[in-house]
Design a protein around this motif. Sequence first.
Motif, short mmCIF file in Angstrom:
data_model
loop_
_atom_site.label_atom_id
_atom_site.label_comp_id
_atom_site.label_asym_id
_atom_site.label_seq_id
_atom_site.Cartn_x
_atom_site.Cartn_y
_atom_site.Cartn_z
N PHE A 1 0.81 -1.22 0.00
CA PHE A 1 0.00 0.00 0.00
C PHE A 1 0.85 1.27 0.00
O PHE A 1 0.30 2.37 0.09
CB PHE A 1 -0.93 0.01 1.22
CG PHE A 1 -2.04 -0.99 1.13
CD1 PHE A 1 -3.16 -0.72 0.38
CD2 PHE A 1 -1.95 -2.21 1.79
CE1 PHE A 1 -4.19 -1.64 0.28
CE2 PHE A 1 -2.98 -3.14 1.70
CZ PHE A 1 -4.10 -2.86 0.93
N ARG A 2 2.17 1.13 -0.11
CA ARG A 2 3.02 2.32 -0.09
C ARG A 2 2.80 3.18 -1.32
O ARG A 2 2.59 4.40 -1.21
CB ARG A 2 4.49 1.90 0.00
CG ARG A 2 5.47 3.05 0.04
CD ARG A 2 6.88 2.55 0.26
NE ARG A 2 7.30 1.65 -0.81
CZ ARG A 2 7.87 2.09 -1.94
NH1 ARG A 2 8.08 3.37 -2.14
NH2 ARG A 2 8.23 1.22 -2.87
N LEU B 1 -2.39 8.58 -3.49
CA LEU B 1 -3.57 9.19 -2.89
C LEU B 1 -3.20 10.48 -2.16
O LEU B 1 -3.93 11.49 -2.24
CB LEU B 1 -4.22 8.20 -1.92
CG LEU B 1 -5.48 8.70 -1.18
CD1 LEU B 1 -6.57 9.05 -2.17
CD2 LEU B 1 -5.97 7.64 -0.20
N LEU B 2 -2.07 10.48 -1.46
CA LEU B 2 -1.62 11.68 -0.77
C LEU B 2 -1.34 12.81 -1.76
O LEU B 2 -1.72 13.97 -1.53
CB LEU B 2 -0.35 11.37 0.03
CG LEU B 2 0.30 12.55 0.77
CD1 LEU B 2 -0.67 13.14 1.79
CD2 LEU B 2 1.60 12.12 1.43
N GLY B 3 -0.70 12.47 -2.88
CA GLY B 3 -0.44 13.48 -3.91
C GLY B 3 -1.73 14.04 -4.49
O GLY B 3 -1.83 15.25 -4.74
N ALA B 4 -2.72 13.17 -4.70
CA ALA B 4 -4.00 13.63 -5.24
C ALA B 4 -4.71 14.56 -4.26
O ALA B 4 -5.28 15.59 -4.66
CB ALA B 4 -4.89 12.42 -5.56
N LEU C 1 -0.28 10.51 -15.65
CA LEU C 1 0.98 10.16 -16.30
C LEU C 1 1.96 9.52 -15.32
O LEU C 1 2.73 8.62 -15.69
CB LEU C 1 1.61 11.39 -16.93
CG LEU C 1 0.90 11.94 -18.17
CD1 LEU C 1 1.63 13.15 -18.72
CD2 LEU C 1 0.78 10.87 -19.25
N MET C 2 1.93 9.98 -14.07
CA MET C 2 2.78 9.34 -13.05
C MET C 2 2.36 7.90 -12.83
O MET C 2 3.21 7.01 -12.69
CB MET C 2 2.70 10.12 -11.74
CG MET C 2 3.42 11.46 -11.77
SD MET C 2 3.36 12.31 -10.17
CE MET C 2 4.42 11.21 -9.18
N ALA C 3 1.04 7.66 -12.79
CA ALA C 3 0.55 6.28 -12.63
C ALA C 3 0.95 5.42 -13.82
O ALA C 3 1.37 4.27 -13.66
CB ALA C 3 -0.97 6.30 -12.45
N ALA C 4 0.82 5.97 -15.04
CA ALA C 4 1.20 5.22 -16.24
C ALA C 4 2.71 4.94 -16.27
O ALA C 4 3.15 3.83 -16.61
CB ALA C 4 0.79 5.99 -17.49
N ALA C 5 3.50 5.95 -15.89
CA ALA C 5 4.95 5.75 -15.87
C ALA C 5 5.36 4.73 -14.82
O ALA C 5 6.28 3.93 -15.02
CB ALA C 5 5.65 7.09 -15.61
N ARG C 6 4.67 4.74 -13.68
CA ARG C 6 4.95 3.76 -12.63
C ARG C 6 4.71 2.34 -13.15
O ARG C 6 5.50 1.43 -12.87
CB ARG C 6 4.05 4.05 -11.42
CG ARG C 6 4.02 2.96 -10.36
CD ARG C 6 5.35 2.82 -9.66
NE ARG C 6 5.34 1.73 -8.70
CZ ARG C 6 6.40 1.32 -8.01
NH1 ARG C 6 7.54 1.94 -8.16
NH2 ARG C 6 6.31 0.33 -7.16
#
Length: 374
Positions: free
Chosen positions: A25-26, A32-35, A222-227
């Motif tokens: 969950f890290r 989620l924190l960034g959002a 884009l961060m999620a896609a790059a991850r």
Amino acid sequence: MTTTTSPTKTTTSAAQPSVSLLERFRVPGAFLLGAVLLLGVAPLGLSDFRLNLLAKYLCYAIVAVGVSLAWGRGGLMVLGQGVFFGLGGYAMAMHLKLADAAATGQTLPDFMQLYGTGDALPWWWKPFADPAFALAMTVLLPMAVAALLGFFVFRRRVKGAYFAILSQALAAALAIWLVGQQATTGGTNGLTDIQGFFGYDLNDPVNQRTVYFLVAAVLLLLMAAARQLFVSRYGELLVAVRDSEERVRFLGYNPANVKLVAYVVAAGMAGLAGALFVPVVGIISPALIGIVPSIGFVIGAAVGGRASLVGAVLGAIAVAWTQSTLSDAYPAAWTYLQGLLFVVAVGFLPGGLASLVTVLRKRRIPTRTTGETA
């Protein structure tokens, strides 16, 4: 002996699931924190002016996501991202200028009327009147240029400093060409005084906040896609090419194709960032896409930590904020400070600020001696 061993096994087995649960969950927790911070805290706590500045910095952060992929994971020193940022920005600005002209009953943008180019719109401007075409070109045009350049460069096995020099040469060439085409690109001034964004007045603070939410949402996606790319099989292959290109070629893969994909994806991200930058700032010019801005994109990712998505994003935002703050107080010295940041990051902290905690932790842990280990 049995009594002593049993609790130890129980404690170890109980500790293992908690560690794996934390690791699981890290990443979602950080996302989620960034959002929450970007979509909730920032709009409530910042004024319209500060929020607009943050939106500008987030556009730079989008470029940093691509830099983290191409340079942090692939080892490609992409010093020409200003080219793709500019291509996406100009594609968006051309459509918005045509829309602004149509709203006032004109067929030509204001700067073309000023410079006396005639009554006919240049042929290569006409397709950008279509919003779907313009939106597609903000991403596809930078990707196409990157694919064409990367195809020839990577096939020739050009890498390292030579690749960086070629990237900078491309950025300089584009900036010089734009300056020379004053009648059709606005020259040194670029495309300025953009008033609308797909029917919405950009002078309205409510619409400016909407643009901010759009930029923040695109950055998170884009961060999620790059991850996902980072942890995928392709991400592992990209790291392998960075570390040992000849070994990957021996295993049957073509390193040129692997690097080309990362370069093209990073170019598409930079183009999208440039397209979002235009409604945020209301201008795009050669000064925003030349060699100096291209180096600035890389410096932001390097200072934050190019191998870490979060580090690259935070570094890009921090460097952009520092530039805006210090350039007003020290306009002549800021360039030197920016270069110093890059030298310090690369020379003394190669992993960027994201690796600072790890470095300090290693220094605190004493090295075990042979006698202690035994």
